[in-house]
Design a protein around this motif. Structure first.
Motif, PDB file in Angstrom:
ATOM      1  N   ARG A  99      11.847   4.942   7.081  1.00 10.59           N
ATOM      2  CA  ARG A  99      10.576   5.061   6.821  1.00 10.59           C
ATOM      3  C   ARG A  99       9.852   6.528   7.019  1.00 10.59           C
ATOM      4  NH1 ARG A  99       6.627   1.015   9.630  1.00 10.59           N
ATOM      5  NH2 ARG A  99       7.767   1.637  11.716  1.00 10.59           N
ATOM      6  N   PHE A 112       9.385   3.916   1.982  1.00 11.04           N
ATOM      7  CA  PHE A 112      10.313   2.977   2.780  1.00 11.04           C
ATOM      8  C   PHE A 112      11.508   2.950   1.812  1.00 11.04           C
ATOM      9  CE2 PHE A 112       6.286   1.738   4.081  1.00 11.04           C
ATOM     10  CZ  PHE A 112       6.322   1.387   5.635  1.00 11.04           C
ATOM     11  N   GLY A 138       2.793  -0.340   8.563  1.00 10.32           N
ATOM     12  CA  GLY A 138       2.669   1.030   8.388  1.00 10.32           C
ATOM     13  C   GLY A 138       1.376   1.807   8.283  1.00 10.32           C
TER      14      GLY A 138
END
Length: 256
Positions: A99, A112, A138
């Motif tokens: 990430r 990602f 996220g």
């Protein structure tokens, strides 16, 4: 953006050829899935990224790399944050997701980078849940999910991941897929109304300042006096967007 151009059977010998291909297409962000030696069951995370390092070495000084994510600094892109997260291991491979927050000329987004297992459907099903959880956990930035899913982009297991995380498929390369969240949608109009001096302009200014690293703002103005000019706000927006200045010739404007 591009992904998975670096094949397991052809690297690192073909790194110069891949680098030329990347330069030819003026790639800004690159995500690999075969730049790591993940055939070492027993390790918590892969440690051998020599294939990714080889490609980085021939790409040149413009490029920043974190594990298997690359950003082209000469085109204004950088990696401002990067971390790895666990995916379900297969019978013969340790699987890890990545990430990264990518910042560029048009703002920031979260990338990602994934490589699901190729041998075990059970592992892919578990990776679907892990991927969706990571995406939903996220930042508030727009998200790009790119990877080699080792299942068709429209398969049930990949579709489950996309549905859970609210992702939209934008590139279908068979098992190599790119999904997005927050980069597509419908426009909306918001009116800010109030008496003179109550702070309408300040409110808009603070909103722009809050999101200036993530959003492009184009501004046009209307006038309440003088000669009316049709589409004046649109003209202002076009000038701002394309860098058109007073005194430019028609050829210069056309070039912009």
């Amino acid at each position: 953006m591009t992904l998975n151009i670096y094949g397991h059977a052809t690297m690192p010998d073909q790194a110069p050829a891949y680098a030329r291909l990347i330069a030819k297409h003026e790639v800004d962000v690159l995500a690999l899935q075969e730049g790591v030696d993940d055939w070492k069951i027993g390790l918590d995370r892969p440690v051998d990224y020599s294939r990714a390092e080889t490609l980085h070495g021939v790409l040149g000084q413009c490029w920043q790399r974190q594990f298997q994510v690359y950003a082209n600094g000469c085109q204004g892109y950088s990696i401002s944050r990067h971390e790895r997260f666990d995916l379900a291991d297969g019978p013969n491979a340790v699987r890890t997701g990545e990430r990264a927050v990518i910042t560029g000329p048009h703002g920031s987004f979260e990338l990602f980078n994934l490589h699901w297992d190729h041998e075990s459907e059970t592992a892919r099903e578990a990776s679907a849940d892990q991927t969706a959880e990571a995406v939903m956990d996220g930042t508030a930035l727009p998200r790009v999910v790119a990877g080699d899913f080792n299942s068709d982009c429209t398969s049930a297991v990949v579709g489950r991941m996309a549905n859970m995380a609210g992702l939209t498929l934008v590139a279908d390369g068979g098992i190599d897929c790119i999904f997005v969240n927050g980069l597509t949608g419908e426009g909306q109009v918001v009116d800010v109304v109030g008496e003179a001096g109550v702070g309408k302009s300040r409110l808009v200014y603070e909103f722009q300042r809050e999101f200036e690293q993530e959003v492009i703002f184009l501004t046009g103005n209307c006038v309440q006096y003088g000669q009316n000019i049709n589409y004046l706000p649109v003209i202002d927006i076009l000038k701002d967007a394309f860098g058109i200045e007073e005194g430019m010739t028609e050829d210069e404007i056309g070039h912009q």
